[in-house]
Design an enzyme around this catalytic site. Structure first.
Site, PDB file in Angstrom:
ATOM      1  N   PRO A  17       0.767  -1.239   0.000  1.00  0.00           N
ATOM      2  CA  PRO A  17       0.000   0.000   0.000  1.00  0.00           C
ATOM      3  C   PRO A  17       0.804   1.299   0.000  1.00  0.00           C
ATOM      4  CG  PRO A  17       0.037  -0.938   2.188  1.00  0.00           C
ATOM      5  CD  PRO A  17       0.742  -1.920   1.296  1.00  0.00           C
ATOM      6  N   ASP A  40       4.164   1.230 -11.502  1.00  0.00           N
ATOM      7  CA  ASP A  40       3.060   2.188 -11.472  1.00  0.00           C
ATOM      8  C   ASP A  40       3.345   3.397 -10.590  1.00  0.00           C
ATOM      9  OD1 ASP A  40       1.411   1.008 -13.257  1.00  0.00           O
ATOM     10  OD2 ASP A  40       0.112   0.029 -11.780  1.00  0.00           O
ATOM     11  N   LYS A  62      -0.208   6.185 -14.127  1.00  0.00           N
ATOM     12  CA  LYS A  62      -1.349   6.938 -14.636  1.00  0.00           C
ATOM     13  C   LYS A  62      -1.764   7.887 -13.532  1.00  0.00           C
ATOM     14  CE  LYS A  62      -2.902   2.695 -16.522  1.00  0.00           C
ATOM     15  NZ  LYS A  62      -3.896   1.678 -16.587  1.00  0.00           N
ATOM     16  N   GLY A  93       0.762  -1.111  -7.346  1.00  0.00           N
ATOM     17  CA  GLY A  93       0.425  -0.743  -5.975  1.00  0.00           C
ATOM     18  C   GLY A  93      -0.557  -1.742  -5.362  1.00  0.00           C
ATOM     19  N   GLY A  94      -0.407  -1.976  -4.057  1.00  0.00           N
ATOM     20  CA  GLY A  94      -1.344  -2.863  -3.358  1.00  0.00           C
ATOM     21  C   GLY A  94      -1.249  -4.280  -3.869  1.00  0.00           C
ATOM     22  N   ASP A  95      -2.394  -4.830  -4.235  1.00  0.00           N
ATOM     23  CA  ASP A  95      -2.459  -6.170  -4.825  1.00  0.00           C
ATOM     24  C   ASP A  95      -2.781  -6.020  -6.317  1.00  0.00           C
ATOM     25  OD1 ASP A  95      -2.933  -9.273  -4.262  1.00  0.00           O
ATOM     26  OD2 ASP A  95      -4.408  -8.562  -5.721  1.00  0.00           O
ATOM     27  N   MET A 174     -10.698   4.555  -4.641  1.00  0.00           N
ATOM     28  CA  MET A 174     -10.905   5.549  -5.699  1.00  0.00           C
ATOM     29  C   MET A 174     -12.213   6.319  -5.494  1.00  0.00           C
ATOM     30  SD  MET A 174      -9.579   3.327  -8.982  1.00  0.00           S
ATOM     31  CE  MET A 174     -10.263   1.760  -8.470  1.00  0.00           C
TER      32      MET A 174
HETATM   33  N1  SAH Z   1      -4.351  -2.475  -6.397  1.00  0.00           N
HETATM   34  C1  SAH Z   1      -4.458  -1.425  -5.395  1.00  0.00           C
HETATM   35  C2  SAH Z   1      -5.622  -0.494  -5.653  1.00  0.00           C
HETATM   36  C3  SAH Z   1      -5.495   0.306  -6.932  1.00  0.00           C
HETATM   37  S1  SAH Z   1      -6.767   1.495  -7.112  1.00  0.00           S
HETATM   38  C4  SAH Z   1      -4.553  -2.077  -4.007  1.00  0.00           C
HETATM   39  O1  SAH Z   1      -4.792  -3.285  -3.903  1.00  0.00           O
HETATM   40  O2  SAH Z   1      -4.348  -1.360  -3.019  1.00  0.00           O
HETATM   41  C5  SAH Z   1      -6.033   2.904  -6.351  1.00  0.00           C
HETATM   42  C6  SAH Z   1      -6.787   3.229  -5.075  1.00  0.00           C
HETATM   43  O3  SAH Z   1      -6.274   2.469  -3.982  1.00  0.00           O
HETATM   44  C7  SAH Z   1      -6.655   4.677  -4.618  1.00  0.00           C
HETATM   45  O4  SAH Z   1      -7.555   5.526  -5.303  1.00  0.00           O
HETATM   46  C8  SAH Z   1      -7.025   4.556  -3.166  1.00  0.00           C
HETATM   47  O5  SAH Z   1      -8.407   4.406  -2.983  1.00  0.00           O
HETATM   48  C9  SAH Z   1      -6.367   3.218  -2.794  1.00  0.00           C
HETATM   49  N2  SAH Z   1      -5.023   3.416  -2.249  1.00  0.00           N
HETATM   50  C10 SAH Z   1      -3.856   3.091  -2.824  1.00  0.00           C
HETATM   51  N3  SAH Z   1      -2.815   3.394  -2.018  1.00  0.00           N
HETATM   52  C11 SAH Z   1      -3.352   3.932  -0.898  1.00  0.00           C
HETATM   53  C12 SAH Z   1      -2.815   4.456   0.309  1.00  0.00           C
HETATM   54  N4  SAH Z   1      -1.496   4.477   0.525  1.00  0.00           N
HETATM   55  N5  SAH Z   1      -3.661   4.929   1.246  1.00  0.00           N
HETATM   56  C13 SAH Z   1      -4.977   4.890   1.050  1.00  0.00           C
HETATM   57  N6  SAH Z   1      -5.551   4.410  -0.058  1.00  0.00           N
HETATM   58  C14 SAH Z   1      -4.751   3.937  -1.027  1.00  0.00           C
END
Ligand code: SAH
Length: 269
Positions: A17, A40, A62, A93-95, A174
């Site tokens: 995250p 990304d 993006k 980012g994230g998963d 989002m």
């Molecule tokens: N694949 C990512 C999500 C991608 S969509 C995941 O699993 O986390 C991008 C959205 O993720 C952002 O608009 C926000 O809602 C959330 N996000 C990503 N990084 C974040 C962070 N550090 N803190 C809070 N929300 C986050």
């Protein structure tokens, strides 16, 4: 006849995250052994720095609302790279499979006959609430949670949301720009305006900020907030008031964040 060189493998890797320490051991190992890296916008720069000096790097970020590299171009790039290299890492980012378009990339790779592996990451859908002291499920408060995107939210999407919000915690990714619309829609569909809500921005980083409110107040309270933000709607959101634990300056976080353990070795072939 000369035999064709085998194509490489694309690793769809979740970077976590924000805090680079939240990548998995396997994900970090994939970055370190990559011949090429496509990353990304929300990926922490120090993770990109973990790639070897000789690795090719491509930014595929993006920014919200701006013109940038198209999804199809990213997919073509991955295919081209896999034809030239043994190990290609697509770092997201994230998963990669939670609103990350990782599924589309996997399908494109499959269609092109390129091998791929998925290395899951910690999604902000869970990490952002956790870093704000909010368990997404909690006995007597929420038996489950639903992760939705606010991005494509239209007024006619909201009735389903209202049903979900009655049964479980709603985690909205989002959704910051649509918060007013989302909150009003839920209230119009019979959800109490007093339902607790929390917005967590820049979770797990030094810029983390949590705004607490209710469905009625949250949009106004978040006016100053910059993304990325994760919105938590449901009774569990008020647990932040008791369980907030994360302080970005805290010594324990500094201690574990860097450096990465050097003994993490290459992925087995
Ligand atoms: N694949 C990512 C999500 C991608 S969509 C995941 O699993 O986390 C991008 C959205 O993720 C952002 O608009 C926000 O809602 C959330 N996000 C990503 N990084 C974040 C962070 N550090 N803190 C809070 N929300 C986050």
């Amino acid at each position: 006849m000369r035999s064709h060189k085998r194509t490489g493998t694309v690793y769809l890797v979740g970077a976590g995250p924000g805090d680079p320490g939240l990548i998995t051991v396997k994900g970090l190992s994939a970055i370190r052994t990559a011949d090429a890296l496509v990353y990304d916008r929300l990926v922490h720069p120090s993770l990109v720095d973990e790639a070897s000096a000789g690795a090719e790097r491509f930014y595929a970020g993006k920014a919200p609302g701006s013109v940038s590299i198209e999804q199809e171009e990213i997919q073509d790039l991955l295919i081209q790279l896999a034809r030239r290299h043994e190990r290609v890492v697509r770092l997201k980012g994230g998963d990669p499979f939670v609103f990350g378009r990782g599924g589309e990339e996997a399908l494109a790779l499959r269609e092109a006959g390129i091998a791929f592996e998925v290395i899951p990451g910690i999604s902000s859908a869970i990490a952002a609430p956790a870093y704000a002291g909010i368990p997404v499920t909690h006995r007597a408060l929420a038996r489950g949670f639903t992760v939705v995107t606010g991005h494509t939210c239209r007024p006619d999407d909201l009735p389903d949301w209202a049903a979900l919000a009655r049964a479980s915690t709603l985690v909205v990714l989002m959704g910051l720009g649509k918060l007013d619309e989302i909150a009003r829609g839920l209230i119009e569909h019979g959800i109490s305006p007093k339902l607790p809500v929390a917005a967590v921005s820049c979770a797990t980083t030094a810029q983390q900020e949590t705004v607490r409110g209710t469905l009625a107040t949250i949009a106004g309270a978040c006016a100053h907030l910059e993304g990325p933000a994760t919105i938590v709607i449901g009774e569990v959101a008020r647990m932040h008031d008791d369980l907030a634990w994360f302080t970005a300056a805290g010594p324990s976080i500094d201690r574990i964040r860097t450096p990465f353990p050097e003994h993490i070795v290459a992925l087995s072939a």
